[in-house]
Design a protein around this motif. Structure first.
Motif, PDB file in Angstrom:
ATOM      1  N   ALA A 228       2.747  -1.187  -5.037  1.00 31.40           N
ATOM      2  CA  ALA A 228       3.126  -1.909  -3.806  1.00 31.40           C
ATOM      3  C   ALA A 228       1.976  -2.821  -3.387  1.00 31.40           C
ATOM      4  O   ALA A 228       1.216  -2.518  -2.470  1.00 31.40           O
ATOM      5  N   THR A 229       1.851  -3.970  -4.058  1.00 28.02           N
ATOM      6  CA  THR A 229       0.758  -4.901  -3.752  1.00 28.02           C
ATOM      7  C   THR A 229       1.125  -5.880  -2.652  1.00 28.02           C
ATOM      8  O   THR A 229       0.260  -6.598  -2.159  1.00 28.02           O
ATOM      9  N   ARG A 230       2.388  -5.921  -2.275  1.00 24.57           N
ATOM     10  CA  ARG A 230       2.821  -6.790  -1.170  1.00 24.57           C
ATOM     11  C   ARG A 230       4.079  -6.205  -0.545  1.00 24.57           C
ATOM     12  O   ARG A 230       4.747  -5.362  -1.146  1.00 24.57           O
ATOM     13  N   ASP A 231       4.358  -6.635   0.673  1.00 23.37           N
ATOM     14  CA  ASP A 231       5.596  -6.208   1.318  1.00 23.37           C
ATOM     15  C   ASP A 231       6.793  -6.734   0.525  1.00 23.37           C
ATOM     16  O   ASP A 231       6.803  -7.894   0.084  1.00 23.37           O
TER      17      ASP A 231
ATOM     18  N   GLY B  11       0.794  -1.230   0.000  1.00 25.62           N
ATOM     19  CA  GLY B  11       0.000   0.000   0.000  1.00 25.62           C
ATOM     20  C   GLY B  11       0.818   1.267   0.000  1.00 25.62           C
ATOM     21  O   GLY B  11       0.264   2.364   0.009  1.00 25.62           O
ATOM     22  N   ALA B  12       2.169   1.149  -0.005  1.00 20.84           N
ATOM     23  CA  ALA B  12       3.005   2.354   0.031  1.00 20.84           C
ATOM     24  C   ALA B  12       3.006   3.101  -1.297  1.00 20.84           C
ATOM     25  O   ALA B  12       3.395   4.258  -1.354  1.00 20.84           O
TER      26      ALA B  12
ATOM     27  N   ARG C 100      11.579   0.674   5.566  1.00 21.04           N
ATOM     28  CA  ARG C 100      10.925   0.513   4.275  1.00 21.04           C
ATOM     29  C   ARG C 100      10.022   1.707   3.957  1.00 21.04           C
ATOM     30  O   ARG C 100       9.516   2.361   4.876  1.00 21.04           O
ATOM     31  N   VAL C 101       9.822   1.972   2.689  1.00 25.45           N
ATOM     32  CA  VAL C 101       8.934   3.050   2.265  1.00 25.45           C
ATOM     33  C   VAL C 101       7.526   2.720   2.742  1.00 25.45           C
ATOM     34  O   VAL C 101       7.015   1.623   2.527  1.00 25.45           O
ATOM     35  N   GLY C 102       6.894   3.689   3.413  1.00 25.33           N
ATOM     36  CA  GLY C 102       5.549   3.485   3.923  1.00 25.33           C
ATOM     37  C   GLY C 102       5.501   2.866   5.300  1.00 25.33           C
ATOM     38  O   GLY C 102       4.423   2.645   5.848  1.00 25.33           O
TER      39      GLY C 102
END
Length: 621
Positions: free
Chosen positions: A389-392, A384-385, A432-434
């Motif tokens: 970004a559909t997954r970590d 979600g970032a 990490r971003v987000g």
């Protein structure tokens, strides 16, 4: 209403015990019988309006609570409300009350004088004992003592903690297991409000009101509750995690309180927590190994131009010596050199000879990612970032944890990302971003640039503070034209590999061919040599090596070739670059840039522009 003795209600007169009719809305005695008048010491001539609160004294509040319970149940009794006579003498009575149909607010109260009742009971029991005889009395005493002892043995033998409370929430009994788990003794708890002593707060510190307690609801509203995770507080102030069942208990069908059976689950909860943490750690390690394996598979599948450091020139020997010196340390290495001189190969050899060789060497080519995606590639992102970004996903820094990170063409990093990268490396932590959580970082950094650090800084390509951080141990890879003695060894090695890949016989590498290669400028360095040898392995027949240099035509014989000086070659290269820049309007990179027109890397072109001192005025002229 005046109390009229001759006109008292006939129903009240029929009651053998003291009784009266009370209007609770106005605190007025509407009628009372003769035993009630005697009980409260009212004179027969007293015809004033009587208020029942006159006989309550300081117990008015308790009586109000009792009236509320009568209103809830319809009928109730209590011995907890002390009364006084009209003359002020205390009365100890059992009060029974019930509502009067069709008369809201009215209660029928009956009173039993407990002192007189106890006296009658004592007289009756004494007479009975006398009749039954001393032996029967002793037998009864022994029976009940044994029954009480057996009950206590059963309670104390139970492994669970057990305690009882009456309808007022006061403790009536506590078994041995409960005392051991809680640290309280029976003297501490019996007759006390046990909720305020062991159940007063939640684990997070919030106050736990008794009205919200399931145990309270058991002895107030006749409910059985099974609770699987709460805390009781020990006498020393420490909490224990418990699960318990609270059940209402009755005395002659009248709710008398509740019994609570509990067990200490602190160790179980701690074991569950450790198991969850261990499973989370295993899952994280599994995910990381899968991610590292995915990265390594990608690295293996991509073709590499270099396999070993080949050469015998002083420059190569110096590189090998410096690799041996720095490999066993964690010092940051900055490798400089033109494109195609083997900087990635040097980085690989440093990692392979280091204590981190069992962990991966993560290669990040800084100019291969769009500027807006560089941050996510380096630092990773959470779901979600961003739009993609559909997954970590971990970044290259996180993947290199425990190993080495190779930053190729570090001068291509966006300027703002360089600052964030420096902060992460100095702090040894990555976010990490987000995300807001930092993860520890243990990596060895090896960076490479096609420009000398001073040139990169003066051209605002690398931040000065990042350059100072990276340039702890410099290694310089000289261009192929400055180490011509390495060409025979390199050519023979690359030719053997190329022929093996294409299943061709290995042609003879003659002295004449070597001289041709040593006479060439090699602007693409070892990478260009690799391509030339690869092409030669494909086109050569009958074990005769055919070289195609420069523009792809055959190399002229040395006798017929026109030899140019280094200065002439530099000037020709300068004019060619200026023509390309003029054609593209000064644009260097991109699909329509001069680098694409010249079929070289943008970083290589930037380096040559700097070296040849090509400025804007030269392009315009």
């Amino acid at each position: 209403m005046l109390i009229d003795r001759p006109k008292s209600d006939s129903l009240l007169a029929a009651f053998p015990d003291a009784a009266l009719l009370l209007d609770t809305t106005q605190d007025r005695i509407l009628a009372l019988n003769a035993p009630a008048a005697d009980l409260f010491e009212l004179a027969p001539s007293d015809d004033t309006i009587l208020r029942f609160s006159t006989f309550l004294g300081a117990a008015l509040a308790k009586f109000v609570v009792f009236v509320g319970e009568v209103d809830h149940r319809g009928e109730c009794w209590t011995r907890e409300v002390p009364l006084i006579t009209a003359g002020g003498d205390p009365l100890r009575c059992e009060i029974r009350a019930r509502g009067v149909p069709d008369q809201p607010g009215c209660l029928l109260l009956t009173f039993t004088d407990l002192d007189a009742f106890d006296k009658r009971t004592q007289i009756a029991e004494t007479a009975e004992l006398h009749r039954a005889g001393l032996l029967e009395w002793k037998r009864a005493e022994t029976f009940f003592a044994e029954l009480e002892r057996q009950n206590q043995l059963i309670l104390n033998a139970a492994g669970e903690g057990i305690y009882g409370v009456n309808a007022d929430g006061k403790t009536t009994f506590v078994n041995r297991a409960a005392q051991e788990m809680l640290g309280w003794t029976t003297q501490d708890l019996l007759g006390k409000d046990i909720h305020s002593m062991i159940h007063h707060h939640h684990l997070n510190g919030d106050v736990y009101p008794s009205q919200e307690c399931p145990i309270y609801r058991s002895f107030r509203f006749e409910q059985v509750h099974r609770i699987e995770d709460e805390v009781f507080w020990r006498k020393d102030g420490k909490p224990i995690r418990v699960e318990y069942v609270s059940t209402p208990i009755y005395d002659q069908k009248v709710l008398a309180g509740a019994v609570v059976i509990f067990r200490d689950i602190t160790e179980r909860k701690e074991s569950e927590r450790k198991l969850r943490e261990a499973l989370d750690e295993v899952a994280a390690l599994r995910d990381r190994l899968e991610e590292e394996n995915e990265y390594l598979q990608e690295a293996i599948s991509s073709e590499r131009a270099h396999h070993d450091i080949i050469g015998s020139s002083p420059a190569v020997r110096q590189i090998v010596t410096r690799i041996d010196l720095v490999a066993s340390t964690d010092a940051t290495v900055l490798i400089t050199g033109e494109a195609g001189t083997g900087k990635a190969l040097v980085a690989t050899e440093i990692h392979k000879a280091s204590p981190r060789s069992r962990r991966p060497l993560i290669h990040f080519k800084c100019g291969s990612v769009a500027p807006e995606d560089v941050e996510a590639e380096l630092f990773g992102h959470v779901r979600g970032a961003g739009p993609n970004a559909t997954r970590d996903k971990p970044g290259k820094l996180e993947l290199a944890h425990g190993g080495s990170l190779f930053l190729d063409d570090v001068e291509e990093l966006p300027f703002e990302i360089q600052g964030k990268l420096l902060h992460a490396l100095q702090k040894s932590a990555v976010t990490r971003v987000g995300d807001t959580r930092e993860k520890p970082l243990d990596i060895r950094v090896i960076a490479a640039t096609t420009q000398a650090p001073t040139d990169s800084r003066s051209g605002n390509r690398i931040r000065e503070d990042l350059d100072l951080f990276l340039n702890v141990f410099p290694i310089t890879c000289l261009p192929l034209r400055d180490r011509l003695e390495d060409i025979p060894l390199l050519a023979a090695h690359l030719l053997k590999l190329a022929c093996r890949r294409h299943s061709r016989p290995v042609p003879v590498l003659t002295e004449r061919v070597v001289q041709q290669m040593q006479a060439y400028h090699w602007p693409g360095n070892v990478r260009e040599l690799h391509n030339v040898i690869e092409r030669a392995a494909i086109v050569s027949r009958d074990r005769k090596l055919v070289l195609e240099l420069g523009g792809g035509g055959r190399v002229a014989s040395p006798a017929n070739a026109s030899v140019k000086t280094e200065a002439e070659m530099q000037e020709a290269m300068r004019r060619n670059i200026i023509a390309a820049l003029h054609e593209t309007g000064g644009r260097v990179s991109g699909a329509s840039g001069a680098a694409a027109l010249l079929d070289i890397q943008p970083t290589t072109l930037y380096s040559r522009i700097k070296t040849l001192k090509i400025d804007k005025d030269a392009i315009k002229s």
